[in-house]
Design a protein around this motif. Structure first.
Motif, PDB file in Angstrom:
ATOM      1  N   ALA A  35      -6.287  -1.416 -11.155  1.00 42.24           N
ATOM      2  CA  ALA A  35      -6.185  -0.837  -9.812  1.00 42.24           C
ATOM      3  C   ALA A  35      -4.758  -0.933  -9.274  1.00 42.24           C
ATOM      4  CB  ALA A  35      -7.157  -1.541  -8.866  1.00 42.24           C
ATOM      5  N   ILE A  36      -4.127  -2.083  -9.473  1.00 38.00           N
ATOM      6  CA  ILE A  36      -2.757  -2.249  -8.995  1.00 38.00           C
ATOM      7  C   ILE A  36      -1.820  -1.250  -9.669  1.00 38.00           C
ATOM      8  CG2 ILE A  36      -0.765  -3.815  -8.987  1.00 38.00           C
ATOM      9  CD1 ILE A  36      -2.735  -6.128  -8.710  1.00 38.00           C
ATOM     10  N   SER A  37      -1.966  -1.089 -10.980  1.00 39.71           N
ATOM     11  CA  SER A  37      -1.103  -0.158 -11.716  1.00 39.71           C
ATOM     12  C   SER A  37      -1.304   1.276 -11.258  1.00 39.71           C
ATOM     13  CB  SER A  37      -1.373  -0.274 -13.220  1.00 39.71           C
ATOM     14  OG  SER A  37      -1.003  -1.537 -13.707  1.00 39.71           O
ATOM     15  N   LEU A  38      -2.562   1.667 -11.081  1.00 37.59           N
ATOM     16  CA  LEU A  38      -2.853   3.048 -10.683  1.00 37.59           C
ATOM     17  C   LEU A  38      -2.394   3.329  -9.254  1.00 37.59           C
ATOM     18  CD1 LEU A  38      -6.417   3.569 -12.219  1.00 37.59           C
ATOM     19  CD2 LEU A  38      -4.252   4.515 -13.036  1.00 37.59           C
ATOM     20  N   ILE A  39      -2.540   2.345  -8.384  1.00 40.85           N
ATOM     21  CA  ILE A  39      -2.182   2.546  -6.977  1.00 40.85           C
ATOM     22  C   ILE A  39      -0.666   2.523  -6.783  1.00 40.85           C
ATOM     23  CG2 ILE A  39      -2.307   1.526  -4.671  1.00 40.85           C
ATOM     24  CD1 ILE A  39      -5.140   0.548  -5.422  1.00 40.85           C
ATOM     25  N   LEU A  40      -0.006   1.550  -7.409  1.00 44.94           N
ATOM     26  CA  LEU A  40       1.438   1.403  -7.209  1.00 44.94           C
ATOM     27  C   LEU A  40       2.254   2.299  -8.142  1.00 44.94           C
ATOM     28  CD1 LEU A  40       1.887  -2.462  -6.727  1.00 44.94           C
ATOM     29  CD2 LEU A  40       1.625  -0.673  -4.996  1.00 44.94           C
ATOM     30  N   GLY A  41       1.629   2.829  -9.192  1.00 45.61           N
ATOM     31  CA  GLY A  41       2.355   3.643 -10.158  1.00 45.61           C
ATOM     32  C   GLY A  41       3.166   4.778  -9.538  1.00 45.61           C
ATOM     33  N   PRO A  42       2.538   5.661  -8.738  1.00 46.20           N
ATOM     34  CA  PRO A  42       3.300   6.764  -8.128  1.00 46.20           C
ATOM     35  C   PRO A  42       4.456   6.281  -7.252  1.00 46.20           C
ATOM     36  CG  PRO A  42       0.942   7.160  -7.958  1.00 46.20           C
ATOM     37  CD  PRO A  42       1.098   5.754  -8.448  1.00 46.20           C
ATOM     38  N   LEU A  43       4.239   5.190  -6.513  1.00 43.38           N
ATOM     39  CA  LEU A  43       5.301   4.654  -5.654  1.00 43.38           C
ATOM     40  C   LEU A  43       6.473   4.148  -6.493  1.00 43.38           C
ATOM     41  CD1 LEU A  43       6.410   3.678  -2.933  1.00 43.38           C
ATOM     42  CD2 LEU A  43       5.104   1.552  -3.264  1.00 43.38           C
ATOM     43  N   VAL A  44       6.160   3.429  -7.572  1.00 39.93           N
ATOM     44  CA  VAL A  44       7.210   2.913  -8.454  1.00 39.93           C
ATOM     45  C   VAL A  44       7.998   4.059  -9.077  1.00 39.93           C
ATOM     46  CG1 VAL A  44       7.645   1.662 -10.612  1.00 39.93           C
ATOM     47  CG2 VAL A  44       6.023   0.745  -8.940  1.00 39.93           C
ATOM     48  N   ILE A  45       7.306   5.088  -9.518  1.00 34.57           N
ATOM     49  CA  ILE A  45       7.979   6.234 -10.145  1.00 34.57           C
ATOM     50  C   ILE A  45       8.908   6.922  -9.141  1.00 34.57           C
ATOM     51  CG2 ILE A  45       7.624   8.517 -11.159  1.00 34.57           C
ATOM     52  CD1 ILE A  45       5.029   7.431 -12.374  1.00 34.57           C
ATOM     53  N   ARG A  46       8.436   7.080  -7.898  1.00 30.77           N
ATOM     54  CA  ARG A  46       9.275   7.706  -6.870  1.00 30.77           C
ATOM     55  C   ARG A  46      10.513   6.866  -6.601  1.00 30.77           C
ATOM     56  NH1 ARG A  46       4.271   8.867  -4.297  1.00 30.77           N
ATOM     57  NH2 ARG A  46       4.557   7.071  -2.897  1.00 30.77           N
ATOM     58  N   LYS A  47      10.344   5.554  -6.520  1.00 28.04           N
ATOM     59  CA  LYS A  47      11.487   4.673  -6.260  1.00 28.04           C
ATOM     60  C   LYS A  47      12.490   4.714  -7.412  1.00 28.04           C
ATOM     61  CE  LYS A  47      10.437   2.958  -2.228  1.00 28.04           C
ATOM     62  NZ  LYS A  47      11.317   3.187  -1.043  1.00 28.04           N
ATOM     63  N   LEU A  48      11.988   4.671  -8.642  1.00 22.15           N
ATOM     64  CA  LEU A  48      12.879   4.724  -9.805  1.00 22.15           C
ATOM     65  C   LEU A  48      13.634   6.048  -9.845  1.00 22.15           C
ATOM     66  CD1 LEU A  48      10.558   3.182 -12.552  1.00 22.15           C
ATOM     67  CD2 LEU A  48      12.527   2.092 -11.465  1.00 22.15           C
ATOM     68  N   THR A  49      12.942   7.120  -9.485  1.00 20.87           N
ATOM     69  CA  THR A  49      13.591   8.439  -9.456  1.00 20.87           C
ATOM     70  C   THR A  49      14.643   8.498  -8.357  1.00 20.87           C
ATOM     71  OG1 THR A  49      11.549   9.473 -10.267  1.00 20.87           O
ATOM     72  CG2 THR A  49      13.190  10.918  -9.262  1.00 20.87           C
ATOM     73  N   ALA A  50      14.311   7.942  -7.194  1.00 19.02           N
ATOM     74  CA  ALA A  50      15.247   7.963  -6.069  1.00 19.02           C
ATOM     75  C   ALA A  50      16.516   7.189  -6.374  1.00 19.02           C
ATOM     76  CB  ALA A  50      14.562   7.397  -4.820  1.00 19.02           C
ATOM     77  N   TYR A  51      16.373   6.079  -7.077  1.00 20.52           N
ATOM     78  CA  TYR A  51      17.535   5.259  -7.439  1.00 20.52           C
ATOM     79  C   TYR A  51      18.206   5.737  -8.728  1.00 20.52           C
ATOM     80  CZ  TYR A  51      16.236   1.890  -3.824  1.00 20.52           C
ATOM     81  OH  TYR A  51      15.959   1.282  -2.628  1.00 20.52           O
TER      82      TYR A  51
END
Length: 363
Positions: A35-51
């Protein structure tokens, strides 16, 4: 009123006792990490892309991989976050083996993070130098080996190398031998998983399968009755590692949702080095180093392909056995599609894990 209060308290106590079951906590650990991976996955990807934390691609790699340049990497940090939080939530924090595996995982993850950071910031595909990486892997690997050696008194099996398929065949190690073996298993598995992590989803699914298989061995090793019945060395406290393995499986599957072809994010060394070290440490504690070698056959083949290629290249003055190493690149250049290589390696791993699990009874 007093009767109702007593009934409520009894129900609450029964519920608390249910959560004492390791198997239930392992399932809940898996679901929580997923659940943690699925929920936070999109947020992490957006942050990595932004940086702009994007993947650097080797110039000498397959041409089809050039399109992967810029894909967010260091996604393994999401896996480590999911595993760490879930293990601390559902695991018995009094268990020393749980802490050993968790700390080794985080320590090797830090090495991978530094390696990935250099690749991203300095745009250097080679990242951390091989000597520096190996030095810190050795430091943490030897530290874990020494600690486990000091606690070897909890089980006589720590002084022996257990041979699967045979009940009464084991080779004495001694303290120095145990430390050397543990060091080689942890560092070797860490690098093997890292070498395998070259295609979308290629490393994470075998890691999940092998980790789940090792979780079963750890559970049996920590259960006095089961270990005696199945002829597995009894290691008091090892059963708690199934909670960590459940977290690893859940976090890995959640990450695969975003890492499947075509990948939205890559694991990076922060994930690959850490997960490999975790598998090696669990195998050592469960006294199943040879079984790890069997179940992780894909990791072994990938590593051997690199070693053979390098040695043959030097001996023959520039000739090659494989079109490219690690092995998955060889099959790509042979004409296999990336998804074919990945799925076929998954199938092979599944067969090897089942074969490894058969050693529980075939003795």
């Amino acid at each position: 009123m007093l009767l109702e209060l007593a009934q409520w308290l009894a129900k609450d106590v029964r519920l608390f006792n249910v959560f004492n079951y390791i198997t239930l906590r392992a399932v809940l650990s898996c679901l929580t990490a997923l659940a943690i991976s699925l929920i936070l996955g999109p947020l992490v990807i957006r942050k990595l892309t932004a940086y702009k934390i994007g993947q650097s691609v080797r110039d000498d790699g397959p041409r089809s991989h050039l399109t992967k340049a810029g894909t967010p990497t260091m996604g393994g940090a999401l896996i480590l976050l999911s595993i760490s939080f879930t293990t601390l939530l559902w695991g018995d924090l009094r268990n020393k083996y749980l802490w050993v595996v968790l700390l080794v995982t985080v320590a090797f993850g830090v090495i991978g993070w530094v390696d990935d950071y250099r690749k991203v910031v300095y745009r250097n595909p080679k990242g951390l130098s091989a000597k520096s990486k190996f030095f810190w892997q050795s430091v943490f690997g030897l530290a874990a080996a020494a600690y486990l050696a000091m606690n070897a008194g909890s089980s006589p099996a720590f002084n022996e190398l257990i041979v699967p398929f045979f009940k009464h065949i084991a080779y004495p190690l001694g303290t120095i031998g145990f430390i050397a073996l543990t060091y080689c298993v942890i560092v070797g598995t860490s690098n093997a998983v890292n070498l395998t992590d070259g295609l979308d989803g290629l490393a994470i699914m075998p890691t999940v399968m092998v980790g789940s298989g090792l979780g079963i061995f750890a559970y049996v090793a920590g259960h006095a009755v089961f270990s005696k019945y199945l002829g597995i060395p009894y290691v008091p406290g090892a059963g708690e590692l199934i909670v960590f393995c459940g977290a690893l499986a859940g976090a890995g599957l959640g990450f695969l949702w975003f890492n499947a072809y075509p990948a939205e994010v890559f694991m990076g060394d922060v994930g690959a080095l850490a997960l490999g070290a975790a598998l090696g440490t669990i195998a050592v504690i469960a006294r199943q180093e040879i079984v790890l070698f069997i179940m992780g056959g894909v990791f072994v083949a990938e590593t051997l392909s690199v070693m053979i290629q390098v040695i043959y290249f030097k001996v023959t003055g520039g000739k090659r056995i494989f079109r490219m190493a690690p092995l998955h690149h060889h099959y790509e250049l042979e004409g296999w599609k990336e998804s074919q290589v990945v799925v076929r390696f998954w199938i092979i791993t599944m067969m090897l894990v089942l074969f490894g699990l058969s050693t529980l009874k075939l003795r």
